[in-house]
Design a protein around this motif. Structure first.
Motif, PDB file in Angstrom:
ATOM      1  N   GLU A   1      72.644  35.448  24.980  1.00 26.07           N
ATOM      2  CA  GLU A   1      73.582  36.224  24.158  1.00 26.07           C
ATOM      3  C   GLU A   1      74.087  37.461  24.917  1.00 26.07           C
ATOM      4  O   GLU A   1      75.146  37.999  24.607  1.00 26.07           O
ATOM      5  CB  GLU A   1      72.923  36.674  22.844  1.00 26.07           C
ATOM      6  CG  GLU A   1      72.710  35.563  21.812  1.00 26.07           C
ATOM      7  CD  GLU A   1      71.494  34.687  22.098  1.00 26.07           C
ATOM      8  OE1 GLU A   1      70.736  34.982  23.060  1.00 26.07           O
ATOM      9  OE2 GLU A   1      71.302  33.690  21.366  1.00 26.07           O
ATOM     10  N   LYS A   2      73.298  37.930  25.897  1.00 27.89           N
ATOM     11  CA  LYS A   2      73.679  39.133  26.650  1.00 27.89           C
ATOM     12  C   LYS A   2      74.311  38.776  28.000  1.00 27.89           C
ATOM     13  O   LYS A   2      74.603  39.668  28.804  1.00 27.89           O
ATOM     14  CB  LYS A   2      72.430  40.008  26.910  1.00 27.89           C
ATOM     15  CG  LYS A   2      71.787  40.534  25.647  1.00 27.89           C
ATOM     16  CD  LYS A   2      72.292  41.938  25.321  1.00 27.89           C
ATOM     17  CE  LYS A   2      72.089  42.323  23.863  1.00 27.89           C
ATOM     18  NZ  LYS A   2      70.689  42.486  23.510  1.00 27.89           N
ATOM     19  N   PHE A   3      74.503  37.493  28.267  1.00 24.35           N
ATOM     20  CA  PHE A   3      75.063  37.042  29.543  1.00 24.35           C
ATOM     21  C   PHE A   3      76.533  37.477  29.619  1.00 24.35           C
ATOM     22  O   PHE A   3      77.312  37.221  28.706  1.00 24.35           O
ATOM     23  CB  PHE A   3      74.938  35.519  29.622  1.00 24.35           C
ATOM     24  CG  PHE A   3      75.286  34.919  30.950  1.00 24.35           C
ATOM     25  CD1 PHE A   3      74.720  35.401  32.124  1.00 24.35           C
ATOM     26  CD2 PHE A   3      76.170  33.850  31.031  1.00 24.35           C
ATOM     27  CE1 PHE A   3      75.032  34.824  33.351  1.00 24.35           C
ATOM     28  CE2 PHE A   3      76.485  33.269  32.244  1.00 24.35           C
ATOM     29  CZ  PHE A   3      75.922  33.752  33.408  1.00 24.35           C
ATOM     30  N   LYS A   4      76.906  38.143  30.708  1.00 19.24           N
ATOM     31  CA  LYS A   4      78.215  38.796  30.750  1.00 19.24           C
ATOM     32  C   LYS A   4      79.376  37.877  31.146  1.00 19.24           C
ATOM     33  O   LYS A   4      80.528  38.232  30.987  1.00 19.24           O
ATOM     34  CB  LYS A   4      78.159  39.973  31.749  1.00 19.24           C
ATOM     35  CG  LYS A   4      77.258  41.100  31.273  1.00 19.24           C
ATOM     36  CD  LYS A   4      77.917  42.457  31.515  1.00 19.24           C
ATOM     37  CE  LYS A   4      77.151  43.581  30.855  1.00 19.24           C
ATOM     38  NZ  LYS A   4      75.766  43.697  31.387  1.00 19.24           N
ATOM     39  N   VAL A   5      79.043  36.720  31.716  1.00 22.72           N
ATOM     40  CA  VAL A   5      80.111  35.820  32.162  1.00 22.72           C
ATOM     41  C   VAL A   5      80.504  34.898  31.010  1.00 22.72           C
ATOM     42  O   VAL A   5      79.649  34.233  30.425  1.00 22.72           O
ATOM     43  CB  VAL A   5      79.635  34.988  33.367  1.00 22.72           C
ATOM     44  CG1 VAL A   5      80.733  34.060  33.849  1.00 22.72           C
ATOM     45  CG2 VAL A   5      79.166  35.912  34.483  1.00 22.72           C
ATOM     46  N   ILE A   6      81.799  34.855  30.694  1.00 23.83           N
ATOM     47  CA  ILE A   6      82.217  34.008  29.573  1.00 23.83           C
ATOM     48  C   ILE A   6      82.275  32.542  30.021  1.00 23.83           C
ATOM     49  O   ILE A   6      82.467  32.247  31.203  1.00 23.83           O
ATOM     50  CB  ILE A   6      83.588  34.455  28.992  1.00 23.83           C
ATOM     51  CG1 ILE A   6      84.656  34.449  30.089  1.00 23.83           C
ATOM     52  CG2 ILE A   6      83.479  35.823  28.339  1.00 23.83           C
ATOM     53  CD1 ILE A   6      86.064  34.664  29.572  1.00 23.83           C
ATOM     54  N   PRO A   7      82.087  31.620  29.047  1.00 28.28           N
ATOM     55  CA  PRO A   7      82.066  30.186  29.395  1.00 28.28           C
ATOM     56  C   PRO A   7      83.308  29.739  30.171  1.00 28.28           C
ATOM     57  O   PRO A   7      83.213  28.933  31.095  1.00 28.28           O
ATOM     58  CB  PRO A   7      81.988  29.506  28.030  1.00 28.28           C
ATOM     59  CG  PRO A   7      81.323  30.501  27.149  1.00 28.28           C
ATOM     60  CD  PRO A   7      81.780  31.843  27.619  1.00 28.28           C
ATOM     61  N   LYS A   8      84.470  30.286  29.830  1.00 28.93           N
ATOM     62  CA  LYS A   8      85.712  29.891  30.513  1.00 28.93           C
ATOM     63  C   LYS A   8      85.585  30.115  32.030  1.00 28.93           C
ATOM     64  O   LYS A   8      86.055  29.296  32.830  1.00 28.93           O
ATOM     65  CB  LYS A   8      86.872  30.716  29.933  1.00 28.93           C
ATOM     66  CG  LYS A   8      88.204  30.575  30.673  1.00 28.93           C
ATOM     67  CD  LYS A   8      88.897  29.272  30.314  1.00 28.93           C
ATOM     68  CE  LYS A   8      90.285  29.144  30.929  1.00 28.93           C
ATOM     69  NZ  LYS A   8      90.291  28.995  32.371  1.00 28.93           N
TER      70      LYS A   8
ATOM     71  N   GLU B   1      77.653  36.478  43.542  1.00 28.01           N
ATOM     72  CA  GLU B   1      78.696  37.497  43.548  1.00 28.01           C
ATOM     73  C   GLU B   1      79.322  37.636  42.158  1.00 28.01           C
ATOM     74  O   GLU B   1      79.655  38.733  41.716  1.00 28.01           O
ATOM     75  CB  GLU B   1      79.761  37.120  44.595  1.00 28.01           C
ATOM     76  CG  GLU B   1      80.754  38.205  44.926  1.00 28.01           C
ATOM     77  CD  GLU B   1      80.130  39.458  45.531  1.00 28.01           C
ATOM     78  OE1 GLU B   1      79.023  39.376  46.099  1.00 28.01           O
ATOM     79  OE2 GLU B   1      80.768  40.530  45.397  1.00 28.01           O
ATOM     80  N   LEU B   2      79.429  36.500  41.473  1.00 26.14           N
ATOM     81  CA  LEU B   2      79.964  36.507  40.106  1.00 26.14           C
ATOM     82  C   LEU B   2      79.044  37.293  39.168  1.00 26.14           C
ATOM     83  O   LEU B   2      79.513  37.993  38.266  1.00 26.14           O
ATOM     84  CB  LEU B   2      80.127  35.060  39.610  1.00 26.14           C
ATOM     85  CG  LEU B   2      80.670  34.845  38.195  1.00 26.14           C
ATOM     86  CD1 LEU B   2      82.074  35.414  38.055  1.00 26.14           C
ATOM     87  CD2 LEU B   2      80.679  33.355  37.835  1.00 26.14           C
ATOM     88  N   MET B   3      77.742  37.208  39.411  1.00 25.11           N
ATOM     89  CA  MET B   3      76.801  37.950  38.564  1.00 25.11           C
ATOM     90  C   MET B   3      77.025  39.457  38.719  1.00 25.11           C
ATOM     91  O   MET B   3      76.814  40.214  37.786  1.00 25.11           O
ATOM     92  CB  MET B   3      75.346  37.610  38.933  1.00 25.11           C
ATOM     93  CG  MET B   3      74.936  36.179  38.642  1.00 25.11           C
ATOM     94  SD  MET B   3      75.199  35.658  36.934  1.00 25.11           S
ATOM     95  CE  MET B   3      76.742  34.782  37.074  1.00 25.11           C
TER      96      MET B   3
ATOM     97  N   PRO C   1      86.567  33.259  39.592  1.00 31.18           N
ATOM     98  CA  PRO C   1      85.887  32.578  40.704  1.00 31.18           C
ATOM     99  C   PRO C   1      86.815  32.387  41.899  1.00 31.18           C
ATOM    100  O   PRO C   1      86.380  32.526  43.049  1.00 31.18           O
ATOM    101  CB  PRO C   1      85.486  31.231  40.090  1.00 31.18           C
ATOM    102  CG  PRO C   1      85.313  31.526  38.647  1.00 31.18           C
ATOM    103  CD  PRO C   1      86.364  32.533  38.312  1.00 31.18           C
ATOM    104  N   LEU C   2      88.103  32.107  41.637  1.00 24.69           N
ATOM    105  CA  LEU C   2      89.031  31.902  42.752  1.00 24.69           C
ATOM    106  C   LEU C   2      89.154  33.172  43.582  1.00 24.69           C
ATOM    107  O   LEU C   2      89.089  33.148  44.814  1.00 24.69           O
ATOM    108  CB  LEU C   2      90.409  31.471  42.217  1.00 24.69           C
ATOM    109  CG  LEU C   2      91.470  31.220  43.290  1.00 24.69           C
ATOM    110  CD1 LEU C   2      91.034  30.090  44.220  1.00 24.69           C
ATOM    111  CD2 LEU C   2      92.828  30.901  42.663  1.00 24.69           C
ATOM    112  N   SER C   3      89.294  34.303  42.898  1.00 26.72           N
ATOM    113  CA  SER C   3      89.431  35.580  43.603  1.00 26.72           C
ATOM    114  C   SER C   3      88.163  35.893  44.394  1.00 26.72           C
ATOM    115  O   SER C   3      88.233  36.374  45.526  1.00 26.72           O
ATOM    116  CB  SER C   3      89.776  36.679  42.583  1.00 26.72           C
ATOM    117  OG  SER C   3      89.134  37.874  42.905  1.00 26.72           O
ATOM    118  N   ILE C   4      87.006  35.594  43.819  1.00 28.76           N
ATOM    119  CA  ILE C   4      85.755  35.835  44.558  1.00 28.76           C
ATOM    120  C   ILE C   4      85.692  34.942  45.796  1.00 28.76           C
ATOM    121  O   ILE C   4      85.342  35.401  46.887  1.00 28.76           O
ATOM    122  CB  ILE C   4      84.519  35.584  43.666  1.00 28.76           C
ATOM    123  CG1 ILE C   4      84.480  36.589  42.513  1.00 28.76           C
ATOM    124  CG2 ILE C   4      83.220  35.676  44.484  1.00 28.76           C
ATOM    125  CD1 ILE C   4      83.346  36.391  41.536  1.00 28.76           C
TER     126      ILE C   4
END
Ligand code: ADP
Ligand code: MG
Length: 483
Positions: free
Chosen positions: A367-374, A400-402, A409-412
């Motif tokens: 519930e506290k995970f900052k990355v949205i499913p999309k 890096e996403l974390m 993801p593309l920009s990373i």
């Protein structure tokens, strides 16, 4: 054959679940765990003369929700009854419960065992009642202390038929019940804090006997594991007694977790006579069909429904589906993720792999995970389109996403320079370089040491600084060697 194989165990469970209502079952006192002792105690909780209880509507709603989820029959006219007994943690001198008219009758819980078999555990009833206060005998060396905050908090008691034959079945049932009450948001299912409590009724009988043996009730287990230990101990104890031609005493026993044994608390002869009678201060509660229908309309998806959907519709393995539905938060996240990707297997792998490890390592709830499913679906798409390798995605992009949960993801991938070239020409060049580096190994490969393939592919990946597509590299190396 050991003597124990001549017998079978018969077990029925009685579970109390503490409801997540804001207030108590029959008063406006706040019902919360961990408040300063004896601060949430009104004259209604104390049962002072002239005070009147009233039924908590939310608790009735929760009972109906549970009844629907467990396929029970829900009663229309619900009466309350007084169960009279004297104990220091029961200030009124009686508990308001449901005696002859439990809100739910029948229903079942389907459980799954380690060997893969399934079994249906039938329910006898579920009724509404209130909790007692809490006595503490181990805090002060001389006095027993009492906290009445818990007195009057709403409980549902779920009683099963004597359908269990092993302690593993009991464990599995408790796991299902805990999962379900959490999905329904009616109880936090925390056995250590006492919000889910379980008593076990245990008897043994010869396998071909027609009648059940005399049952013993065991109390005070504070974990699922201890319920299992208590049952195992008790079954063995009872068989040993019968084998030495002693009688089983119908009694209530307590579990001692320090040595895994049970000891007698009181015999049936000394059982309380509770003198149940209808609660004169409460009107019956009417639960009408249109009310039940309105609750049905807002029921969340249940773990068993999600399991079916994940296996049947998404083609996931039972193992994946079981793990994804274990916690409601995980299942909800996955449900949203698959709205954005049709690669269900990859979605499940990301959830159970990198995401779950990250959550575990950092002790974060989903519930506290900052990355949205999309965003995770975008990541999966990058891999599926061959823009980054799976290895680069898990080892470089994901960490890096974390750190930058809102970046795409593309920009990373661009920033880290890990977008792989799908350009065969460039990759072929790397393959040539790799082969040129080890001419003698080419001869060895050709003479049969085919596992040298890995060496060349590894070299290509190194030269490509991780951007090369390993699948394609593999293919090109193979082609070059077999020329
Ligand atoms: P009591 O009258 O002692 O409260 P109940 O018939 O109400 O007993 O049953 C209480 C619980 O004991 C239920 O969960 C039931 O399934 C279980 N039970 C009943 N008989 C047996 C038995 N012979 N062995 C094990 N469990 C039993
Ligand atoms: Mg009973």
């Amino acid at each position: 054959m050991s003597v124990y194989d001549k017998y079978k165990a018969v077990i029925g469970l009685e579970c109390h679940i503490q409801l997540l209502t804001k207030t108590k079952m029959y008063s406006d006192d706040v019902a919360e765990y961990g408040a300063i002792p004896n601060t949430n105690v009104s004259v209604i909780t104390l049962g002072h003369p002239g005070t009147l209880p009233k039924v908590n509507k939310r608790a009735v709603e929760f009972a109906v929700k549970l009844g629907i989820a467990l396929h029970s029959t829900i009663r229309e006219e619900n009466q309350f009854a007084r169960k009279n007994y004297f104990y220091a943690d029961l200030p009124k001198g009686y508990q308001i419960t449901q005696d002859k008219t439990p809100i739910c009758t029948g229903g079942y819980v389907d459980i799954k065992l380690k060997d893969g078999t399934e079994k249906r555990i039938n329910l006898t009833r579920i009724h509404m009642e209130e909790d007692a206060g809490k006595s503490m005998h181990d805090i002060d060396p001389f006095e027993s202390l009492i906290d009445l905050n818990r007195a009057g908090t709403p409980l549902l008691e779920i009683v099963t038929e004597p359908d269990f034959t092993t302690s593993e079945e009991a464990y599995s049932y408790l796991t299902e019940v805990k999962k379900l009450v959490r999905y329904l948001d009616i109880c936090d299912g925390n056995m250590e804090e006492g919000s889910l409590r379980c008593d076990a009724n245990i008897s043994v009988m010869l396998k071909d006997a027609k009648e059940y043996g005399k049952k013993v009730e065991v109390k005070n287990m504070n974990s699922f594991r201890n319920v299992q230990r208590a049952i195992d101990f008790e079954v063995k104890r009872q068989i040993d007694l019968i084998e030495t031609e002693e009688l089983i005493a119908g009694e209530t026993r307590s579990f001692d977790a320090t040595n895994g044994s049970t000891f007698s608390l009181r015999s049936k002869e000394n059982a309380n006579d509770y003198r149940y009678f209808p609660e004169p201060d409460l009107q019956p509660i009417l639960v009408k069909q249109n009310y039940i229908d309105s609750i049905k309309a807002i029921m969340p998806e249940l773990p068993s429904d999600l399991f079916k959907k994940f296996t049947k519709e998404f083609g996931l393995s039972e193992y994946d589906a079981y793990n994804l539905t274990d916690l409601k938060g995980l299942a909800l996240y996955f449900n949203e993720l698959v709205e954005h990707t049709k690669n269900y297997k990859a979605a499940a792998n990301w959830m159970m792999g990198s995401i779950k490890s990250y959550l575990n390592e950092n002790a974060i709830a989903i519930e506290k995970f900052k990355v949205i499913p999309k965003t995770i679906s975008d990541l999966i798409a990058l891999i599926d389109e061959g823009k980054i390798s799976n290895a680069a995605a898990t080892q470089k992009l994901f960490p890096e996403l974390m750190l930058n949960p809102n970046e795409s993801p593309l920009s990373i991938a661009q920033r880290l320079d890990i977008l792989q070239s799908n350009d065969t020409g460039a990759l072929q060049e790397l393959v040539n370089q790799a082969l040129a580096k080890y001419p003698e190994k080419i001869t060895e490969y050709k003479s049969g040491k085919v596992n040298l393939l890995g060496l060349f592919v590894g070299e290509v990946m190194k030269l490509g600084k991780g951007k090369a597509d390993p699948k394609m590299a593999n293919q090109l190396v193979k082609e070059a060697l077999e020329k």
